[in-house]
Design a protein around this motif. Structure first.
Motif, PDB file in Angstrom:
ATOM      1  N   GLY A  46       0.814  -1.216   0.000  1.00 14.16           N
ATOM      2  CA  GLY A  46       0.000   0.000   0.000  1.00 14.16           C
ATOM      3  C   GLY A  46       0.843   1.260   0.000  1.00 14.16           C
ATOM      4  N   ALA A  47       1.893   1.280   0.824  1.00 19.11           N
ATOM      5  CA  ALA A  47       2.770   2.448   0.886  1.00 19.11           C
ATOM      6  C   ALA A  47       3.555   2.607  -0.415  1.00 19.11           C
ATOM      7  CB  ALA A  47       3.728   2.335   2.069  1.00 19.11           C
ATOM      8  N   GLY A  48       4.018   1.513  -0.982  1.00 21.72           N
ATOM      9  CA  GLY A  48       4.727   1.575  -2.267  1.00 21.72           C
ATOM     10  C   GLY A  48       3.836   2.105  -3.378  1.00 21.72           C
ATOM     11  N   LYS A  49       2.580   1.661  -3.373  1.00 21.16           N
ATOM     12  CA  LYS A  49       1.638   2.150  -4.377  1.00 21.16           C
ATOM     13  C   LYS A  49       1.358   3.632  -4.175  1.00 21.16           C
ATOM     14  CE  LYS A  49      -2.870   1.268  -6.390  1.00 21.16           C
ATOM     15  NZ  LYS A  49      -4.087   0.446  -6.372  1.00 21.16           N
ATOM     16  N   ALA A  50       1.229   4.067  -2.928  1.00 18.99           N
ATOM     17  CA  ALA A  50       0.990   5.482  -2.638  1.00 18.99           C
ATOM     18  C   ALA A  50       2.159   6.338  -3.125  1.00 18.99           C
ATOM     19  CB  ALA A  50       0.757   5.689  -1.139  1.00 18.99           C
ATOM     20  N   LEU A  51       3.381   5.847  -2.957  1.00 13.55           N
ATOM     21  CA  LEU A  51       4.555   6.576  -3.453  1.00 13.55           C
ATOM     22  C   LEU A  51       4.527   6.691  -4.969  1.00 13.55           C
ATOM     23  CD1 LEU A  51       7.567   5.238  -1.379  1.00 13.55           C
ATOM     24  CD2 LEU A  51       6.594   7.522  -1.339  1.00 13.55           C
ATOM     25  N   ALA A  52       4.237   5.590  -5.635  1.00 15.96           N
ATOM     26  CA  ALA A  52       4.215   5.597  -7.103  1.00 15.96           C
ATOM     27  C   ALA A  52       3.126   6.537  -7.627  1.00 15.96           C
ATOM     28  CB  ALA A  52       4.006   4.187  -7.637  1.00 15.96           C
ATOM     29  N   VAL A  53       1.967   6.514  -6.997  1.00 18.34           N
ATOM     30  CA  VAL A  53       0.871   7.396  -7.416  1.00 18.34           C
ATOM     31  C   VAL A  53       1.246   8.853  -7.176  1.00 18.34           C
ATOM     32  CG1 VAL A  53      -1.504   8.075  -6.869  1.00 18.34           C
ATOM     33  CG2 VAL A  53      -0.941   5.669  -7.175  1.00 18.34           C
ATOM     34  N   ALA A  54       1.864   9.150  -6.028  1.00 15.63           N
ATOM     35  CA  ALA A  54       2.268  10.527  -5.722  1.00 15.63           C
ATOM     36  C   ALA A  54       3.322  11.029  -6.704  1.00 15.63           C
ATOM     37  CB  ALA A  54       2.790  10.617  -4.289  1.00 15.63           C
ATOM     38  N   ALA A  55       4.273  10.165  -7.059  1.00 11.60           N
ATOM     39  CA  ALA A  55       5.308  10.551  -8.024  1.00 11.60           C
ATOM     40  C   ALA A  55       4.692  10.813  -9.394  1.00 11.60           C
ATOM     41  CB  ALA A  55       6.372   9.466  -8.116  1.00 11.60           C
ATOM     42  N   GLU A  56       3.781   9.951  -9.796  1.00  7.40           N
ATOM     43  CA  GLU A  56       3.129  10.127 -11.095  1.00  7.40           C
ATOM     44  C   GLU A  56       2.304  11.414 -11.122  1.00  7.40           C
ATOM     45  OE1 GLU A  56      -0.141   7.754 -13.769  1.00  7.40           O
ATOM     46  OE2 GLU A  56       1.301   6.584 -12.613  1.00  7.40           O
ATOM     47  N   LYS A  57       1.621  11.690 -10.033  1.00  6.68           N
ATOM     48  CA  LYS A  57       0.823  12.914  -9.945  1.00  6.68           C
ATOM     49  C   LYS A  57       1.714  14.153 -10.016  1.00  6.68           C
ATOM     50  CE  LYS A  57      -2.569  15.221  -7.033  1.00  6.68           C
ATOM     51  NZ  LYS A  57      -3.304  15.191  -5.756  1.00  6.68           N
ATOM     52  N   ALA A  58       2.862  14.101  -9.351  1.00  3.81           N
ATOM     53  CA  ALA A  58       3.781  15.242  -9.350  1.00  3.81           C
ATOM     54  C   ALA A  58       4.338  15.506 -10.744  1.00  3.81           C
ATOM     55  CB  ALA A  58       4.927  14.996  -8.372  1.00  3.81           C
ATOM     56  N   LEU A  59       4.544  14.451 -11.521  1.00  4.61           N
ATOM     57  CA  LEU A  59       5.176  14.597 -12.829  1.00  4.61           C
ATOM     58  C   LEU A  59       4.185  14.814 -13.959  1.00  4.61           C
ATOM     59  CD1 LEU A  59       7.888  11.874 -12.391  1.00  4.61           C
ATOM     60  CD2 LEU A  59       8.236  14.335 -12.411  1.00  4.61           C
ATOM     61  N   SER A  60       2.915  14.529 -13.724  1.00  8.32           N
ATOM     62  CA  SER A  60       1.935  14.698 -14.789  1.00  8.32           C
ATOM     63  C   SER A  60       1.573  16.172 -14.943  1.00  8.32           C
ATOM     64  CB  SER A  60       0.673  13.884 -14.494  1.00  8.32           C
ATOM     65  OG  SER A  60       0.016  14.407 -13.366  1.00  8.32           O
ATOM     66  N   GLY A  61       1.475  16.590 -16.167  1.00  6.71           N
ATOM     67  CA  GLY A  61       1.072  17.961 -16.445  1.00  6.71           C
ATOM     68  C   GLY A  61       2.161  19.001 -16.253  1.00  6.71           C
ATOM     69  N   GLU A  62       3.371  18.559 -15.971  1.00  2.00           N
ATOM     70  CA  GLU A  62       4.461  19.514 -15.826  1.00  2.00           C
ATOM     71  C   GLU A  62       4.842  20.068 -17.192  1.00  2.00           C
ATOM     72  OE1 GLU A  62       6.413  20.658 -13.048  1.00  2.00           O
ATOM     73  OE2 GLU A  62       4.615  19.926 -12.049  1.00  2.00           O
ATOM     74  N   ARG A  63       4.879  21.371 -17.290  1.00  8.46           N
ATOM     75  CA  ARG A  63       5.321  21.961 -18.547  1.00  8.46           C
ATOM     76  C   ARG A  63       6.837  22.091 -18.511  1.00  8.46           C
ATOM     77  NH1 ARG A  63       6.203  26.473 -16.292  1.00  8.46           N
ATOM     78  NH2 ARG A  63       4.963  28.195 -15.649  1.00  8.46           N
ATOM     79  N   PRO A  64       7.475  22.007 -19.650  1.00  8.00           N
ATOM     80  CA  PRO A  64       8.936  22.072 -19.677  1.00  8.00           C
ATOM     81  C   PRO A  64       9.452  23.438 -19.213  1.00  8.00           C
ATOM     82  CG  PRO A  64       8.085  21.248 -21.767  1.00  8.00           C
ATOM     83  CD  PRO A  64       6.918  21.720 -20.968  1.00  8.00           C
ATOM     84  N   VAL A  65      10.166  23.423 -18.111  1.00  7.52           N
ATOM     85  CA  VAL A  65      10.816  24.620 -17.588  1.00  7.52           C
ATOM     86  C   VAL A  65      12.301  24.299 -17.520  1.00  7.52           C
ATOM     87  CG1 VAL A  65      11.058  26.158 -15.607  1.00  7.52           C
ATOM     88  CG2 VAL A  65       8.806  25.260 -16.216  1.00  7.52           C
ATOM     89  N   GLU A  66      13.100  25.137 -18.158  1.00  4.70           N
ATOM     90  CA  GLU A  66      14.537  24.872 -18.169  1.00  4.70           C
ATOM     91  C   GLU A  66      15.109  25.027 -16.761  1.00  4.70           C
ATOM     92  OE1 GLU A  66      18.480  26.015 -20.749  1.00  4.70           O
ATOM     93  OE2 GLU A  66      16.486  26.503 -21.496  1.00  4.70           O
ATOM     94  N   ALA A  67      15.899  24.043 -16.346  1.00  2.00           N
ATOM     95  CA  ALA A  67      16.525  24.062 -15.028  1.00  2.00           C
ATOM     96  C   ALA A  67      17.750  24.961 -15.066  1.00  2.00           C
ATOM     97  CB  ALA A  67      16.922  22.656 -14.612  1.00  2.00           C
TER      98      ALA A  67
END
Length: 151
Positions: A46-67
């Protein structure tokens, strides 16, 4: 002398991706991948799945911003610290061999909260605001659960 293919920790960190990253979402993806792989290998299902979902949510919809150059150096430094701490103890890395879930899917390895705390430090040091909010929040819950059980 170590080469890029056989230095300790080479399999745990996406070094080639992190070194070549030019955008914030690329850095976040490399950080999230390393964190989810390391902490998820010790955490309950459950915790592993929560981490994977949180990571996917953080990365989805990110527009390219130069670092910025500073952000890239900070990410490399933070990842080096992460790899030194969580990288390659005997024989290859923590969590090897992979944990079997034979009826114990709801139990985590005792090191999970420690790894989650270190991973949270990594995400706070080098992650974007979205990664800190989403993945950092999931890591804080896992790290806090371990501290709460010990109290």
């Amino acid at each position: 002398m170590w080469t890029s293919e056989d230095f300790p920790g080479a399999k745990n960190v996406n070094w080639q991706l992190l070194i070549r990253a030019r955008y914030v979402h690329e850095i976040d993806a490399a950080l999230a991948s390393s964190v989810v792989r390391a902490v998820g290998s010790l955490a309950s299902v459950g915790a592993g799945k929560a981490l994977a979902v949180a990571a996917e949510k953080a990365l989805s919809g990110e527009r390219p911003v130069e670092a910025s150059a500073q952000h890239r150096v900070t990410a490399l430094t933070a990842m080096l610290d992460w790899d030194e701490w969580c990288g390659t103890p005997w024989p290859h890395h923590w969590g090897w061999p992979p944990r079997r879930h034979d009826g114990f899917d709801d139990l985590s390895d005792p090191l999970t909260s420690v790894f989650a705390d270190r991973a949270l430090q990594l995400v706070k040091a080098a992650g974007s605001e979205a990664l800190q909010k989403n993945l950092g929040g999931a890591l804080a819950k896992i790290a806090g659960q371990g501290a709460a059980r010990g109290a």
